[in-house]
Design a protein around this motif. Structure first.
Motif, PDB file in Angstrom:
ATOM      1  N   TRP A  37       0.728  -1.146   0.342  1.00 48.15           N
ATOM      2  CA  TRP A  37      -0.042   0.129   0.410  1.00 48.15           C
ATOM      3  C   TRP A  37       0.687   1.389   0.124  1.00 48.15           C
ATOM      4  CZ3 TRP A  37      -4.102   2.491  -0.814  1.00 48.15           C
ATOM      5  CH2 TRP A  37      -4.332   3.170  -0.305  1.00 48.15           C
ATOM      6  N   LEU A  38       0.270   2.097  -1.119  1.00 47.74           N
ATOM      7  CA  LEU A  38       1.813   3.116  -0.908  1.00 47.74           C
ATOM      8  C   LEU A  38       2.506   3.355  -1.882  1.00 47.74           C
ATOM      9  CD1 LEU A  38      -0.430   5.593   1.483  1.00 47.74           C
ATOM     10  CD2 LEU A  38      -0.404   5.255  -0.669  1.00 47.74           C
ATOM     11  N   GLU A  72       1.097  -0.672  -7.290  1.00 46.40           N
ATOM     12  CA  GLU A  72      -0.526  -1.007  -6.748  1.00 46.40           C
ATOM     13  C   GLU A  72      -0.538  -1.437  -8.745  1.00 46.40           C
ATOM     14  OE1 GLU A  72       2.049   1.304  -9.079  1.00 46.40           O
ATOM     15  OE2 GLU A  72       1.274   2.982  -8.279  1.00 46.40           O
ATOM     16  N   SER A  79      -5.248   5.412  -4.429  1.00 47.96           N
ATOM     17  CA  SER A  79      -4.915   6.859  -4.043  1.00 47.96           C
ATOM     18  C   SER A  79      -4.472   7.425  -4.980  1.00 47.96           C
ATOM     19  CB  SER A  79      -2.993   5.875  -3.525  1.00 47.96           C
ATOM     20  OG  SER A  79      -2.215   7.672  -3.235  1.00 47.96           O
ATOM     21  N   TYR A  88      -2.597  11.260  -6.692  1.00 43.85           N
ATOM     22  CA  TYR A  88      -1.742  12.718  -6.285  1.00 43.85           C
ATOM     23  C   TYR A  88      -2.082  13.408  -7.692  1.00 43.85           C
ATOM     24  CZ  TYR A  88       1.823  11.068  -8.313  1.00 43.85           C
ATOM     25  OH  TYR A  88       3.527  10.468  -8.926  1.00 43.85           O
ATOM     26  N   CYS A 123       5.346  12.415  -6.620  1.00 40.75           N
ATOM     27  CA  CYS A 123       4.398  13.501  -5.758  1.00 40.75           C
ATOM     28  C   CYS A 123       5.304  13.806  -4.911  1.00 40.75           C
ATOM     29  CB  CYS A 123       2.984  12.734  -4.768  1.00 40.75           C
ATOM     30  SG  CYS A 123       2.657  13.612  -3.320  1.00 40.75           S
ATOM     31  N   TYR A 138      -3.415  15.750  -2.956  1.00 42.17           N
ATOM     32  CA  TYR A 138      -3.855  14.410  -2.867  1.00 42.17           C
ATOM     33  C   TYR A 138      -4.684  14.119  -2.776  1.00 42.17           C
ATOM     34  CZ  TYR A 138      -3.082  15.410   1.628  1.00 42.17           C
ATOM     35  OH  TYR A 138      -3.209  15.246   3.270  1.00 42.17           O
ATOM     36  N   PHE A 173      -7.983  10.561  -1.054  1.00 40.76           N
ATOM     37  CA  PHE A 173      -7.516   8.157  -1.201  1.00 40.76           C
ATOM     38  C   PHE A 173      -9.724   8.380  -1.432  1.00 40.76           C
ATOM     39  CE2 PHE A 173      -4.186   9.730   1.198  1.00 40.76           C
ATOM     40  CZ  PHE A 173      -3.085   9.403   1.054  1.00 40.76           C
ATOM     41  N   ALA A 192       0.479   9.025   6.598  1.00 39.66           N
ATOM     42  CA  ALA A 192      -0.264   8.401   5.744  1.00 39.66           C
ATOM     43  C   ALA A 192      -1.159   7.840   6.269  1.00 39.66           C
ATOM     44  CB  ALA A 192       0.814   7.702   4.725  1.00 39.66           C
ATOM     45  N   CYS A 250      -9.349   3.329   3.791  1.00 41.12           N
ATOM     46  CA  CYS A 250      -9.211   3.431   2.542  1.00 41.12           C
ATOM     47  C   CYS A 250     -10.050   2.274   1.761  1.00 41.12           C
ATOM     48  CB  CYS A 250      -7.979   4.255   1.673  1.00 41.12           C
ATOM     49  SG  CYS A 250      -7.072   5.299   2.697  1.00 41.12           S
TER      50      CYS A 250
END
Length: 138
Positions: free
Chosen positions: A47-48, A53, A81, A83, A92, A104, A106, A116, A122
């Motif tokens: 995640w992130l 992804e 997610s 941005y 970012c 940004y 979510f 974060a 989310c």
């Protein structure tokens, strides 16, 4: 005749299992420049993190509300997610304490306070056609 009926029932059942449509409407775009970068994640793992992804999209900004329609996402639990890469540098940009300098957002319009967000903050279940509105925060 009976086997033909069974065959048609199975075929129609397979056709009805098509992926639902996810529409993401992005609001609060300040500048008509750059791109909106969107990542869709399917688990807490990765995640992130960059390049983890399951789906990645880049939408050129042409108006103050942009939309993305996704038709190839299977049913499941996901988190989004995004941005606004206003300067088109592909990252970012963060300030010296790690807070994004670019707008940004979510899924669930989750607004992080001191760190974060977690995937669970989310996460949403995707089983039917769904329209999601995400408002970018500065």
């Amino acid at each position: 005749m009976n086997s033909l009926f069974i065959y048609l029932s199975v075929l129609l059942g397979l056709l009805s299992n098509e992926n639902p449509t996810l529409t993401i409407n992005i609001h609060n775009i300040d500048a008509l420049q750059g791109n909106i970068i969107i990542g869709i994640y399917s688990s807490e793992h990765g995640w992130l993190e960059k390049d983890s992804e399951i789906k990645h999209y880049r939408i050129p900004v042409n108006s103050t509300i942009e939309s993305l329609v996704i038709t190839d996402l299977p049913k499941g639990d996901y988190a989004v997610s995004m941005y606004h890469d206003a300067n088109s540098d592909g990252i970012c940009n963060l300030n010296f304490v790690g807070i994004p300098k670019e707008a940004y957002g979510f899924s669930n319009n989750f607004k992080p306070k001191f760190s974060a967000p977690k995937f669970k903050d989310c996460k949403f279940s995707f089983a039917n056609d769904h329209i999601m509105d995400i408002k970018l925060v500065d």
